[in-house]
Design an enzyme around this catalytic site. Sequence first.
Site, PDB file in Angstrom:
ATOM      1  N   HIS A  37       0.839  -1.209   0.000  1.00 56.05           N
ATOM      2  CA  HIS A  37       0.000   0.000   0.000  1.00 56.05           C
ATOM      3  C   HIS A  37       0.873   1.258   0.000  1.00 56.05           C
ATOM      4  O   HIS A  37       0.593   2.229  -0.701  1.00 56.05           O
ATOM      5  CB  HIS A  37      -0.885   0.044   1.248  1.00 56.05           C
ATOM      6  N   GLN A 148      -0.467  -3.803  -9.167  1.00 53.97           N
ATOM      7  CA  GLN A 148      -0.462  -4.896 -10.148  1.00 53.97           C
ATOM      8  C   GLN A 148      -0.796  -6.231  -9.494  1.00 53.97           C
ATOM      9  O   GLN A 148      -1.266  -7.158 -10.139  1.00 53.97           O
ATOM     10  CB  GLN A 148       0.917  -4.951 -10.821  1.00 53.97           C
ATOM     11  N   MET A 184       2.982  -9.249  -0.826  1.00 53.43           N
ATOM     12  CA  MET A 184       2.397  -8.692   0.394  1.00 53.43           C
ATOM     13  C   MET A 184       0.884  -8.600   0.249  1.00 53.43           C
ATOM     14  O   MET A 184       0.373  -8.256  -0.809  1.00 53.43           O
ATOM     15  CB  MET A 184       2.985  -7.315   0.678  1.00 53.43           C
TER      16      MET A 184
HETATM   17  P1  AMP Z   1      -6.494  -3.589  -0.637  1.00 55.07           P
HETATM   18  O1  AMP Z   1      -6.323  -2.834   0.644  1.00 55.07           O
HETATM   19  O2  AMP Z   1      -6.116  -5.029  -0.535  1.00 55.07           O
HETATM   20  O3  AMP Z   1      -7.842  -3.353  -1.271  1.00 55.07           O
HETATM   21  O4  AMP Z   1      -5.446  -2.981  -1.644  1.00 55.07           O
HETATM   22  C1  AMP Z   1      -5.427  -1.606  -1.919  1.00 55.07           C
HETATM   23  C2  AMP Z   1      -4.500  -1.341  -3.071  1.00 55.07           C
HETATM   24  O5  AMP Z   1      -3.189  -1.787  -2.740  1.00 55.07           O
HETATM   25  C3  AMP Z   1      -4.911  -2.104  -4.345  1.00 55.07           C
HETATM   26  O6  AMP Z   1      -4.717  -1.269  -5.471  1.00 55.07           O
HETATM   27  C4  AMP Z   1      -3.955  -3.264  -4.357  1.00 55.07           C
HETATM   28  O7  AMP Z   1      -3.695  -3.766  -5.646  1.00 55.07           O
HETATM   29  C5  AMP Z   1      -2.708  -2.626  -3.767  1.00 55.07           C
HETATM   30  N1  AMP Z   1      -1.832  -3.662  -3.218  1.00 55.07           N
HETATM   31  C6  AMP Z   1      -2.155  -4.634  -2.333  1.00 55.07           C
HETATM   32  N2  AMP Z   1      -1.096  -5.442  -2.097  1.00 55.07           N
HETATM   33  C7  AMP Z   1      -0.088  -4.967  -2.883  1.00 55.07           C
HETATM   34  C8  AMP Z   1       1.258  -5.371  -3.104  1.00 55.07           C
HETATM   35  N3  AMP Z   1       1.794  -6.421  -2.487  1.00 55.07           N
HETATM   36  N4  AMP Z   1       2.008  -4.649  -3.971  1.00 55.07           N
HETATM   37  C9  AMP Z   1       1.475  -3.567  -4.618  1.00 55.07           C
HETATM   38  N5  AMP Z   1       0.217  -3.137  -4.450  1.00 55.07           N
HETATM   39  C10 AMP Z   1      -0.558  -3.826  -3.589  1.00 55.07           C
END
Ligand code: AMP
Length: 294
Positions: A37, A148, A184
């Site tokens: 994030h 991604q 992650m």
């Molecule tokens: P989430 O909180 O899981 O809805 O994720 C929020 C944003 O963070 C989304 O755009 C995800 O794709 C991005 N995200 C989650 N994990 C990763 C990661 N390991 N690397 C890059 N972006 C991430």
Amino acid sequence: MIIARTIAEVRAAVAALRQEGRCIGLVPTMGALHAGHLSLVRAAKAQCSGVVASIFVNPTQFAPGEDFEKYPRTFEADCKLLEAEGVDVLFAPSVEEMYLEGATTFVAVAGIEDRLDGASRPGHFRGVATVVAKLFNIVEPNHAFFGQKDAAQVAILRRMVRDLNFNVELVVCPTVREPDGLAMSSRNRYLSPEQRQSALVLNRALHRVEAKVAAGVIDAQPLIDAGLAVLAEEPEIRLDYFRIVDPDTLEDVPDVSAGALVAVAAFVGPARLIDNAVIPKRLEAGGGKLEAVD
Ligand code: AMP
């Protein structure tokens, strides 16, 4: 950092940034923040003079029986992290603020929304597209930053932005991994040390496919078989899908010559984990042959 709990508050905070001539970058999240994030926040800071992050565990993207109630919520720690990154505004609304009683309007990205995770999580992408459309209407960002890691989500949102003429540029940032290769995820918190070890097989399977492609294999089926063989070495996981698809339509492709997305999803103990690798378009037929891999 301003913490806005209502739509009116975040609109006022964004209007003040705009008054100062700032360009607005939006980083939507569900909280339980990790370095993935924060990489999006840093990309937003690098590109935009005003950064808005959101934390909202969106109920409409969880299917019945999924982990909406149990989803990790670490608001105080998240605030500290975002503040330290220099985020200007955090939008953290309640469910009632985001979804008015009797709301019946949703965004459906027909076709794509039923593929990959959409096939096993009915309604998931409808919930994602709807909440992101709402965030775009509320914040009106110039740029919005996504990972991604959620490649199918990126395909859905690109199509939505194109089809509905949202005036926003999507910026997709690389997947951030632990030193041992595990992508992650907020859901990694669900894993025991043993399950965490088992989860590494997802990335190993993707690597095997990349190695085969580097060795000159382009047909999808042998590449899928190679990935499945790696996944089969780990009995503790329950595979959901392992596919090679077009990154825009998420449809299966017969070969990777035009570029492809290799996507995997599996249950490891209580956690459903996803990962992917992008196979770039081949510059010339027959090029890039390296020594054979097993
Ligand atoms: P989430 O909180 O899981 O809805 O994720 C929020 C944003 O963070 C989304 O755009 C995800 O794709 C991005 N995200 C989650 N994990 C990763 C990661 N390991 N690397 C890059 N972006 C991430």
